[in-house]
Structures are given as structure tokens and as C-alpha cells.
Write an enzyme that holds these catalytic residues in place. Structure first.
Site, short mmCIF file in Angstrom:
data_model
loop_
_atom_site.label_atom_id
_atom_site.label_comp_id
_atom_site.label_asym_id
_atom_site.label_seq_id
_atom_site.Cartn_x
_atom_site.Cartn_y
_atom_site.Cartn_z
N GLY A 46 85.09 120.37 107.84
CA GLY A 46 84.98 121.71 107.44
C GLY A 46 83.87 122.53 108.26
CB SER A 47 81.60 125.15 108.02
OG SER A 47 82.63 126.18 107.66
CB THR A 48 79.46 120.15 108.79
OG1 THR A 48 80.71 119.10 108.30
CG2 THR A 48 78.84 120.47 107.38
CG PHE A 49 84.37 120.11 113.64
CD1 PHE A 49 83.94 118.67 114.10
CD2 PHE A 49 85.31 120.63 114.46
CE1 PHE A 49 84.40 118.13 115.38
CE2 PHE A 49 85.68 120.15 115.42
CZ PHE A 49 85.68 119.00 115.77
CE LYS A 50 83.48 127.47 110.75
NZ LYS A 50 83.04 128.48 109.62
#
Lengths: 629, 384
Positions: A325-329
């Protein structure tokens, strides 16, 4: 001689004749006896000599004490405690083993299942091998057995050692457990220790990974025994080698805090030293009591473990694979800087959605974020910003940076069963599906969905590398025996310091600048501030209609259908020291993972295990002299 | 044999004459064998005089006195005492069946004050005495007459019956063997012997079916295949063979036998004492022991054939054969050639009654030797 008549003479002759005949018979019998003696003593003497020696001498394998496992400050996480047990030697059970078991059953409680198991084990072993009938007896039960010993031929009371995990489920996924040797184990492993009935080997975790080291070498005792198996004297003794102790990088104090903080959520949390990758705490909940597997788990207990929807047996830290999820951003953001795309002037405008062909990609914020720079994109976790940025970057650049941050491949942690997570590539998709990579695929990856997956451990590694700028890798074992595990200091990442600094700043804004997605959960105490990145991993795809209704935020949704909540963070912001990754399955509502990570990081910083001298080198010598508890 | 002018000229022998006439060589031989037995008892006790060696020594010394005393008593006196002795032994035998102690699963013992008596042991000697007396007056023809033969067989059969129900198969066999051997020696016609042997041959299967106890059958089965149940009933035979066999040529040496010292041999101090001898002294020692026994038996046959009265001859040969049957059955048993039956090795095995009766038997043998020139009329019943 008037008394000797003719009749007398004739019967005297008969007597003498027959006496001599009988004498001849006697001689014949003596000949047979002498011949038999020759047969037994001369012809077969050697064979009987061997049998007499076999009678007399028993060779018994001795299990050496298993190595203990310590935390970084010398706290015993796994040790050996006394195990009062009852052994049975088949060849000495004069009334037969079944009768012996019946009599033992009158002295201590023994179920039919136990009896059956003992009979099976006895059948698999040679008759002089002692087989455990009951273990972990109370002192009272053990005394009763000793008291009745004269009526229990073949029964040997024995004080052995058994593995003990004093902290029960707190470290279960790190330590693993020991359990009885299975037939399959024996096939793969020729170590004679495994043939000792009742011996336990490591089945999971450190216990399994370092089983060879922890086990030690089998000893043996040659004893002279009498017919009842009583040892008359020892003829030879080989103590074997005790198993070596292992020191972990774990701080039990922090570990305990983490385990308690996760509570009964289906969750995972890792705390690392950003500079070295050393794992300070690592918990996956719910756990289970590893002692169960050593003592013997009941079918009900086993059923509970396997059917529980919180999956207690799974180590979610390294074996749970989730879309990041957004922790990949931050990965995408870094790639954008590296590629020269995200210059300080780089801006993306978010209107709440973006389109590609006839497909619409929604931002989580319906109204949109307006125009954002890189740091703003991270701060707001703007989906449109990263869709757009990813589309412009292309998957190759994102993949390259993701790999550099330790994703897409096993981290190499010293535990069995690590999953690797996945970072897709063009070639992979072509090969896997026979279809060319699409821009839409890249855009999904941009927000950590689509084909991208990672384990919480990989997320912890990602944030550690971002925070330190070094290619650290996770480490759990600090010392084996007296030897430090080999360790080169981590090289700087092949990434620009400028990009890392900008991503750190973006993560700082997430928590420490009003409007940041985790500002409400910041650490307010000066000096302990953390920087982080929130994330939500979709468990299923939402329809456009559901997006419009806002159903994704529905707390009333069935637990199994709720999104996973993720959070990665490091602290303190100014001088990163600790990194943390936390996931709560189906826990997106209320951000429990962010609260956990915040509490854990604050607790860790206040205790500051890295600021304390680690105990291993000093305590190592002292501890080995300590008697086993 | 010691050759000395015999004092037969005298109508009666003085005590000194009698003591001089005792065959001291035979006494020495018996003493040597018994000493070997005591040494074995010392060994199986782990190098201790207790609990067996010292007790056996005292019994042997008592036995030695009995031997000498019996030797000096006129053989005709023994003849007079033959029937009463038989009657007493039979009564004791009946008593033991009614009120005896259970020893090793069989009723064999009776307590007379401090002494545990085994009446079946007494019966062996008593039967030999009584049969010798009965057959003394019978010519070869008379022995084969149905009435006489019937009486003799009853004299054998009645005690045999009481012993077999104790149950004590080994002693029964010896009693029957002793009795039959005396009938044979007294000149029983082959017309009786041949059908009897044929009858025995057919009776064995029937006995197996109807007479033998389960434990006795088990012993036989175990004997036939000891390895089938090497830890159960086959234990004795297997371990006995291991003990003897492991002695090899020259043995493990005195006190170095492991089989008995470590209790692998049950009954190591009684019926299986020979196995310890074989283990510690090997083939050389065991054969030497057999030779000593053979010499004793040779003396016995020699004494029997030199005696001048039928009673003396039958008595001497009966005693000799009785001694031989012990050795034969025990020897074959411990070497695994016949099933296990409870028969001790004479002079070696621990046990009071056996030691005393064996020594008393030698005393009677010696009495025959001392009084070998005494002639007893056909119809005499002794001198008291």
C-alpha cells in the site's frame, strides 16, 4: 560256603554283567556331556563370549544439554529445566511391557493413548533402549514412582532435561520450539542423537535454524549392568559436547512491550537498529506457547491453533505477504528523485482522480489535494500524485530502487520459512501472463498495490535503509557459542543522499506537520519525534460504486473484509536510530498500527537498548559457568 | 584301591578296623568336589562366604560325619532299617503334600523345627534301601514273578506318585529310574523289560496330553526352541548356555564369571551352579570336574561288584546310580540338552537336604565297602 547256592551265583553274574553295562551307559552319558562342553565352550565359545559381553555391557547414548538462547542483555529466552520422567526398558520388564505399563498406570496417571504411544516406541527400538513413559512429572509423582520401584521391574526413574521457554508466547516466532523427532527427521539426519527415544529437535525458528549448534554432540556411557539392568559400574564415559549458547540481538524488554502492545490483534511489528539492521524486537500476534509442543500438544489445542482466523502459527513478520500500500510510496518517491524526475520544482496536481484510457484511478481524498510537490505527496499520501509519478517513471526505475531497498528478495534473516514478497518487472509479466506490461500496472504499483507485495520484515528493512542510507540487512543472531557472527559494516546505498533526505523530510511531514496523514498520532515529546508513512492494503478490489459510497471506510464491514493497516516509521527524526514497521490485519479503521508503532518507538527510544552496553561479550564467560536451572 | 589284609577272619570288626577299612581316597575325592562347589558358592555370592558358601561348608562337615558314621554301621543294620526308613520317608512325603511349604511354585519342603526337610530327597535313599532289601532274597526267576514285580513296582510307584503331585518331575524321574535300575540289576527278565520300554515309548505322548502340568509343557517347548522366548521362559536355558559357552577353553578365572555374578542366571546357587563352574574354569575345568565325578562313579561300581551279598551290591549300585542320575539330568539340563527340571548338581549345588542325603548315600556305599565280606543269608532281614 553253604550260603552261596547256584541261584546266587547266577544272579551275581547277572548283577555284575548288568552293572558293567550300566557303567558303560554312564561312560556314554559322560561322553555326551564332554562333547556338549566341547561344542559350547570350544566350538561356539567366541560367540557365547560375545553374548555374555552383550549381556553385561550396555552402551547408552547421552543427550548433551541443549544450548541456551539469550537476548542481547543476557536474559535467558530458552533454557533447560529438570524433567522428571519415567523410562521403561523392555528387556528388563519381566512381566512384559504391557503389564509394566498397567502397574505404572496405578502409580501415576497414564492414559490409554500414552500407553499406546509407548508400546509403539518400544516396538521401534531395541530391547535395551530406555523409552520414556511419562515426562514432566511433578516431584510428588516422581517420588511415588521411586517408592514403588521394587515392584516395577524395567522401570527407571530419570532426571533429564527439557526445553523451557520462560516467556511463553512472547518470542515464539523468533525462537520457534523443539518437539519430538518424527520419522521424516530421522531420514534426513543421521545424527545418532535422534535415535534417543524422547529426544527433541528444533522444529521452527532459531531452534530449527541453529539446531546443529544448539544440539551439541551425543555422548555415550558404557556401563556394566546386571540382569535387572542395575548399573554395576561405568566402564567408559564420553560426555559428548554440550550444545552452544546463542545470543540474539533482541532486547527482551522491548520485545515484551511490543508483544503486549499488539495484544490480541492479528498483527506484526518489528523494531530494528537502522545503522546495523539488528532486530531489537519482532513480534507476530497472536502467538502460542512453544512449551506446548515440547510437552505434547493436545488435539484440541492443536485444532484451536490451526482453525483460529488470526493465524497464530504464522509468523506474519517474515512469512506474511501483503500489498505494501502507501508504505511503498517512499520507494516511488526515491525512484523519482533518482531518475531526475522529481526535481524540487516537480509538481503534480490532484483533482481526486486521474484517468488512463477509459479507466479512472481515484485518490483516497475525493475532493483532491490540489498541487503537490514530492514532500507534499508523501505527507498527504496522495494517490494521484504517485499514480502520475509512477506512470512517468515507468516500472523499471521503480523496480530498481525497490530492490536496492531490500524488497523483492528474501532479506536473509536467520530464520527458516522467510517469504520474499514481490517486485514485478516487464519481463516477469510477459513470461508469467504472456501479456506486455501496461502503464496501468505501473500506476497500481505506484501506490503499492497491484503486483507489489512485501513482508513486514521487508518494510522494516525499507525504512531502515531509508533512515540510515546504508544497505543494512536484518540480523537476529549476534553470537553463536563464543563466536561473534561475521558482520561487515553496511555499505552506503547506491542512492543519492539528496533523494533520501527528501523522502525522510516527506515522512517527517506525515507525522509532524499539521495535515500529515499521521499527524494526529505523532510523538510530541521533543527529541523523540518519529517520521513515518501510513499505508492501507486492500484485501479486495472495490467497485467504483463502492468508492462513491465511501464503503472502504465502513467500520461495520465484516472483519475479514476490512483493509490491512500498515505503518513504517523511524525515530528520532533528527538522528535516526530505530526503525519500526507495523501491520494490523484488517485493522485499517482507527489506525491501530500507527498507534502501536508510535508507542513502540517511544518506548524503545526511552529505554534506548542501543545506548546500553550489550551484555554478550562480558556475560558470555560468566553465563557458561552458571548451572542449568 | 587300597589293598590291605582284610580282617574278615574276625567275626566282627572293631571300630578301628572299620575306620581303617573306609576308602579314604573316595572320601577325599568327594571332599575335593564339594570344596569346588563351596568355591563356586563363594563366587556367585560376589566373593562372599555369605549367604551360601559358609552354610554349605557347615553342611558338608556335618555330612562328612554322617558319612563316616554310616560307613561304620554294619550293613546288616542298614538292612534292618530299610523298611522303617522307607515308611518314614513315605509318611513325610504324604505330610509335605498336606502341609508343606511352597518353594519355587512347588510343595517340596517340610519344616522340622529349624530344619527345612525335603522328603523326596530322603525317599531316594530310602527307596534304594528298601528295594535292595526286598530284592535281596529274590533269585533271578523270582524277581520276574508277577507278584514280586508288582510289589517292587508298588514300592517305586507309590512314592513316585506323591512326588509327582508335589509337583516335582525331576525327582520323580530319579526315583523311578533308581527303582527300575535296581529291578534290572536284580535280574529282571528281558521279557518284562522289552515290553516296558515299548510301553514307555507309547506313554510319552499320552503323558504329554494328560499328565504334565502346563509349566512342565512350557519347559519342554521352551527347551525345544529357547530363542523363541529368550527373555521369558527361555531365559534360563539361553543364559546357562551363554555362561558355559563364554568360559571358552580355560575360563574367565575364579570370581570373574559375569553371568552369575550379575544375576543373569536364575537359581545360580542351586540347579545352575555348574554353569558358573563352566564359565570360570572353562572346558579344561569342566572336563576335570566330570573326570572327578566319573572316578567317584567308578569307585561306586567297583564297590558294588566286590560286595558279597545281594543287598550290599544292590544298595551300592543303587546309590551310585542315584548319584549318576543327578549328574546326568543336571548336566544335560544346564547344557541345554534336556528341558529344565529341578535337579541339583550333587555336592556342588547349594542345599542342605541334598547335601546330607548325598553324603549319607556315600556313607551307605562306604558301609558296603567296609562290610564287603559280610555275607547275608537269602532270607535274612538284617541283624536287629
Amino acid at each position: 560256603m553253604p550260603l552261596f547256592d547256584k541261584k546266587d551265583k547266577s544272579r551275581y553274574a547277572t548283577f555284575t554283567r548288568r552293572s558293567l553295562g550300566l557303567g558303560g551307559g554312564m561312560a556314554l552319558v559322560f561322553g555326551v556331556l564332554a562333547g556338549r562342553l566341547y561344542q559350547l565352550q570350544i566350538r561356539d565359545g567366541d560367540q557365547y563370549m560375545t553374548e555374555a559381553e552383550d549381556n553385561r555391557i550396555n552402551e547408552r547414548l547421552l543427550a548433551p544439554p541443549r544450548g541456551r538462547i539469550f537476548d542481547r542483555f543476557g536474559v535467558e529466552l530458552a533454557n533447560n529445566r529438570r524433567n522428571y520422567r519415567v523410562l521403561l526398558v523392555a528387556e528388563q520388564a519381566t512381566e512384559g511391557v504391557e503389564e509394566a505399563l498397567n502397574i505404572i498406570g496405578k502409580v501415576i496417571a497414564l492414559t490409554d493413548a500414552q500407553k499406546k504411544r509407548v508400546l509403539t516406541t518400544l516396538a521401534q527400538n531395541r530391547k535395551f533402549v530406555p523409552v520414556p513413559v511419562a515426562e514432566n512429572l511433578s516431584w510428588e509423582e516422581f517420588s511415588r514412582i521411586n517408592m514403588h520401584l521394587p515392584y516395577l521391574p524395567g522401570v527407571q526413574p530419570d532426571v533429564g532435561e527439557t526445553r523451557d521457554y520462560p516467556f511463553n508466547d512472547e518470542l515464539v516466532h523468533i525462537l520457534g520450539y523443539v518437539a519430538q523427532v518424527s520419522p521424516g527427521d530421522k531420514k534426513d539426519d543421521a545424527d545418532s542423537l535422534l535415535s534417543i527415544p524422547g529426544y527433541r529437535i528444533g522444529k521452527k525458528g532459531i531452534e530449527r535454524q541453529y539446531d546443529d549448534v544448539l544440539r551439541g554432540k551425543a555422548g555415550a556411557s558404557r556401563v556394566e549392568v546386571n540382569a535387572y539392568g542395575r548399573v554395576i559400574r561405568e566402564l567408559g564415559h564420553d560426555a559428548g559436547e554440550p550444545g552452544q549458547d546463542i545470543w540474539l540481538t533482541i532486547d527482551h524488554d522491548v520485545q515484551k512491550f511490543v508483544a503486549q502492545r499488539l495484544g490480541n490483534e492479528s498483527a506484526a511489528c518489528i523494531v530494528t537498529d537502522v545503522a546495523t539492521g539488528d532486530i531489537i524486537a519482532m513480534a507476530s500476534t497472536p502467538g502460542y506457547d512453544p512449551n506446548l509442543f515440547n510437552v505434547g500438544i493436545s488435539p484440541d489445542q492443536w485444532k484451536d491453533l490451526t482453525t483460529n482466523d488470526h493465524k497464530p502459527l504464522l509468523d506474519k513478520v517474515m512469512s506474511g505477504v501483503y500489498p505494501p500500500g502507501s508504505t511503498f510510496k517512499p520507494v516511488v518517491a526515491l525512484a523519482a528523485v533518482e531518475a531526475g524526475l522529481a526535481t524540487p520544482d516537480y509538481r503534480v496536481s490532484c483533482s481526486g482522480a486521474t484517468t488512463l484510457g477509459n479507466h479512472t484511478f481515484h485518490c483516497w481524498k475525493k475532493g483532491g489535494h490540489g498541487t503537490l510537490d514530492l514532500e507534499g505527496g508523501l505527507k498527504n499520501s496522495c494517490d494521484v500524485f504517485f499514480y502520475e509519478t509512477a506512470r512517468r517513471l515507468g516500472i523499471d526505475k521503480i523496480q530498481e530502487v525497490a530492490l536496492k531497498l531490500g524488497m523483492g528478495a528474501p532479506t536473509g534473516i536467520e530464520l527458516p520459512g522467510e517469504k520474499s514478497g514481490f517486485i514485478p518487472s516487464r519481463a516477469w509479466k510477459q513470461k508469467r501472463y504472456g501479456v506486455a506490461w501496461q502503464q496501468g500496472d505501473t500506476m497500481s504499483c505506484g501506490i503499492g498495490q497491484g503486483y507489489v507485495t512485501a513482508t513486514p520484515l521487508q518494510l522494516a528493512l525499507e525504512v531502515s535503509r531509508i533512515a540510515s542510507g546504508r544497505s543494512v540487512s536484518p540480523r537476529l543472531v549476534h553470537m553463536v557459542g563464543g563466536e561473534l557472527t561475521r558482520r561487515e559494516s553496511a555499505a552506503p546505498l547506491d542512492l543519492s543522499e539528496q533523494g533520501l533526505a527528501r523522502v525522510r523530510e516527506g515522512m517527517n511531514q506525515v507525522t509532524n506537520v499539521p495535515g500529515g496523514t499521521a499527524y494526529a498520532f505523532r510523538i510530541a515529546e521533543p527529541g523523540f519525534e518519529m517520521a513515518g508513512k501510513t499505508g492501507t492494503a486492500q484485501v479486495r478490489a472495490y467497485s467504483a460504486e463502492e468508492h462513491l459510497r465511501g464503503v472502504t471506510k465502513d467500520a461495520a464491514l465484516d472483519w475479514k473484509l476490512r483493509d490491512h493497516g500498515l505503518f513504517i516509521a523511524f525515530a528520532p527524526v533528527a538522528q535516526p536510530k530505530y526503525a519500526c514497521a507495523c501491520i494490523v490485519e484488517h485493522g485499517a479503521v482507527g489506525h491501530p498500527q500507527v498507534l502501536m508503532a508510535r508507542d513502540v518507538l517511544l518506548y524503545t527510544q526511552k529505554r534506548d537498548p542501543l545506548g546500553m552496553p550489550a551484555a554478550y561479550p562480558i556475560k558470555a564467560a560468566a553465563l557458561t559457568e552458571e548451572p542449568v536451572r | 584301591m587300597i589293598s590291605r589284609p582284610y580282617a574278615a577272619a574276625k567275626r566282627t570288626l572293631g571300630l578301628t578296623d572299620k575306620l581303617l577299612e573306609v576308602n579314604w581316597g573316595l572320601v577325599l575325592l568327594v571332599t575335593i568336589i564339594a570344596a569346588g562347589g563351596i568355591a563356586m558358592l563363594y563366587s556367585v555370592a560376589g566373593g562372599h562366604f555369605h549367604p551360601w558358601a559358609l552354610s554349605q561348608l557347615s553342611k558338608f562337615i556335618v555330612g562328612l560325619f554322617i558319612l563316616v558314621i554310616a560307613a561304620t554301621i554294619d550293613v546288616r543294620v542298614w538292612m534292618s532299617l530299610a523298611y522303617p526308613a522307607y515308611a518314614v520317608a513315605l509318611l513325610l512325603l504324604i505330610a509335605v503334600d498336606v502341609a508343606g511349604h511352597e518353594g519355587l511354585g512347588a510343595q517340596r519342603w517340610i519344616s522340622l523345627g529349624p530344619v527345612d526337610l525335603q522328603p523326596s530327597e530322603l525317599m531316594k535313599v530310602s527307596l534304594v534301601l528298601a528295594l535292595a532289601r526286598f530284592l535281596h532274597g529274590k533269585s533271578v526267576e523270582e524277581v520276574s514273578k508277577p507278584l514280586n514285580l508288582g510289589i517292587a513296582l508298588a514300592m517305586i510307584g507309590i512314592p513316585a506318585l506323591f512326588v509327582v503331585i508335589e509337583p516335582n518331575l525331576g525327582t520323580t524321574l530319579i526315583i523311578v529310574a533308581d527303582g527300575c535300575a535296581l529291578l534290572f540289576l536284580a535280574g529282571l527278565s528281558w521279557y518284562w523289560i522289552a515290553p516296558a520300554l515299548a510301553a514307555i515309548a507309547t506313554a510319552v505322548p499320552l503323558a504329554w496330553r494328560f499328565v504334565l502340568h502346563d509349566y512342565q509343557k512350557a519347559r519342554v517347548m521352551t527347551f525345544l526352541d529357547p530363542e523363541a522366548d529368550a527373555l521369558g521362559a527361555g531365559w534360563n536355558i539361553t543364559q546357562a548356555k551363554i555362561a558355559i559357552g563364554s568360559g571358552g577353553l580355560s575360563g574367565k578365572g575364579f570370581l570373574n564369571g559375569t553371568q552369575s555374578r550379575l544375576n543373569f542366571l536364575p537359581e545360580k546357587q542351586t540347579d545352575f551352579i555348574f554353569t558358573n563352574f563352566g564359565e570360570e574354569f572353562g572346558f579344561v575345568g569342566s572336563v576335570a570336574l566330570l573326570i572327578l565325578f566319573a572316578v567317584v562313579l567308578f569307585y561306586g561300581v567297583q564297590i558294588a561288584t566286590s560286595a558279597r551279598s545281594q543287598f550290599s551290591r544292590l544298595l551300592a549300585m543303587g546309590i551310585t546310580l542315584n548319584f549318576f542320575f543327578y549328574i546326568m539330568i543336571n548336566g544335560l539340563m544346564v547344557m541345554g540338552l534336556i528341558p529344565v527340571v529341578g535337579i541339583p548338581m550333587p555336592l556342588l549345588s547349594y542345599g542342605g537336604t541334598a547335601m546330607l542325603t548325598v553324603m549319607f548315600g556315600f556313607g551307605l556305599l562306604m558301609s558296603v565297602h567296609v562290610h564287603r565280606q559280610v555275607e547275608i543269608p537269602r532270607h535274612s532281614g538284617g541283624i536287629i
